[in-house]
Design an enzyme around this catalytic site. Structure first.
Site, PDB file in Angstrom:
ATOM      1  CG  ASP A  86      -0.270  -0.096   2.528  1.00  0.00           C
ATOM      2  OD1 ASP A  86      -0.039   0.961   3.151  1.00  0.00           O
ATOM      3  OD2 ASP A  86       0.032  -1.228   2.972  1.00  0.00           O
ATOM      4  CD  GLU A 178      -4.425   3.459  11.172  1.00  0.00           C
ATOM      5  OE1 GLU A 178      -3.575   3.813  12.008  1.00  0.00           O
ATOM      6  OE2 GLU A 178      -4.197   3.400   9.949  1.00  0.00           O
TER       7      GLU A 178
END
Length: 284
Positions: A86, A178
């Protein structure tokens, strides 16, 4: 009398001088040796506390999983053949000619997931170039939105849909979550996350992928409804994933290196065959 007067004057003046000196000593008594030792001790403890905080913030917190292999090469999980990365603007300008020959653990690079948006207004500055090049160079590509605690779920979902246009063969949309707002209950936070997922799912008719680290999922996204979504787990420098539920992707290190990309990069594996990965992509 002439002799006694100065003697008397000197005798009376002497205590005044002593008094001034004793007062001066009391004012500066903090800087005496015992106090200096205390000051050094407090200062030393402060430095230690600051060092621990810096180490926690940059290597452990706030997510609790970002350990970096400072003195060794990253380990590759055994038993997995489908590898990916990523990327975002943090990787700078990528040399795609060099990257197309990259291998991870003896296996070719298969998929690339690219940061697209963040919050309700931000767009990754390299997203469009990275997104186009990933497809042009034959990779299965995906796009992820970074969740912000400063915008509503609805605003963030529509911002993602406005800026990102996925096509047939792309991976489902990805929500990178997150952090939970401190002023929200777990129930309200879960409702917000589901709002984003439902809005984006209605657009593409596929279940978006949820990216987070395993402790965060256990603490805040453990409601059974979230198990209906493909899970991309972040868990570094362990031999196997400790999460007991089903998962599709595993981000196993943030210290990978590949030709064509400067600095460190996240390595991921897919939990299945290449055929399974293709089935996960957006259909016609």
């Amino acid at each position: 009398m002439g002799i006694c007067i100065p003697i008397i004057f000197m005798a009376t003046a002497k205590p005044k001088s002593n008094k001034r000196r004793s007062t001066r000593k009391r004012k500066h008594s903090f800087f005496s040796k015992p106090h200096k030792k205390t000051a050094w001790l407090i200062g030393g403890m402060g430095v230690v506390v600051l060092y621990i905080w810096i180490f926690y913030y940059f290597f452990v917190g706030p997510t609790g999983f970002r350990w970096r292999a400072l003195y060794s090469d990253p380990k590759y999980p055994n038993g997995y053949e489908i590898h990916g990365i990523d990327i975002s603007h943090y990787q700078g300008i990528i040399d795609w000619e060099k990257l197309q020959h990259a291998m991870i653990g003896g296996c070719p690079l298969r998929f690339i997931i690219i940061k697209s948006t963040e919050g309700a207004s931000k767009l990754d500055e390299n997203f469009y170039d990275n997104f186009e090049n990933a497809r042009n160079y034959g990779y299965i590509r995906g796009a992820y939105h970074f969740w912000s605690v400063h915008s509503t779920a609805r605003e963030q979902a529509y911002h993602f849909l406005k800026k990102v246009h996925l096509k047939e063969g792309d991976l489902p949309p990805v929500l990178d979550v997150e952090h939970k707002p401190a002023n929200l209950s777990v129930e309200d936070f879960q409702t917000d996350v589901l709002t984003w997922l439902h809005i984006v799912e209605d657009k593409y008719h596929v279940k978006p992928i949820i990216y987070t680290y395993y402790k965060f999922k256990q603490q805040y996204l453990s409601k059974p409804v979230f198990d209906d979504y493909p899970y991309w787990i972040a868990h570094y420098y362990v031999d196997k994933v400790e999460y007991k539920g089903a998962w599709k992707f595993w981000q196993h290190t943030d210290a990978g290196q590949l030709p064509g990309i400067k600095g460190y990069i996240d390595f991921n594996i897919y939990n299945g065959s290449f055929y399974d990965l293709m089935k996960l992509t957006i259909p016609k």
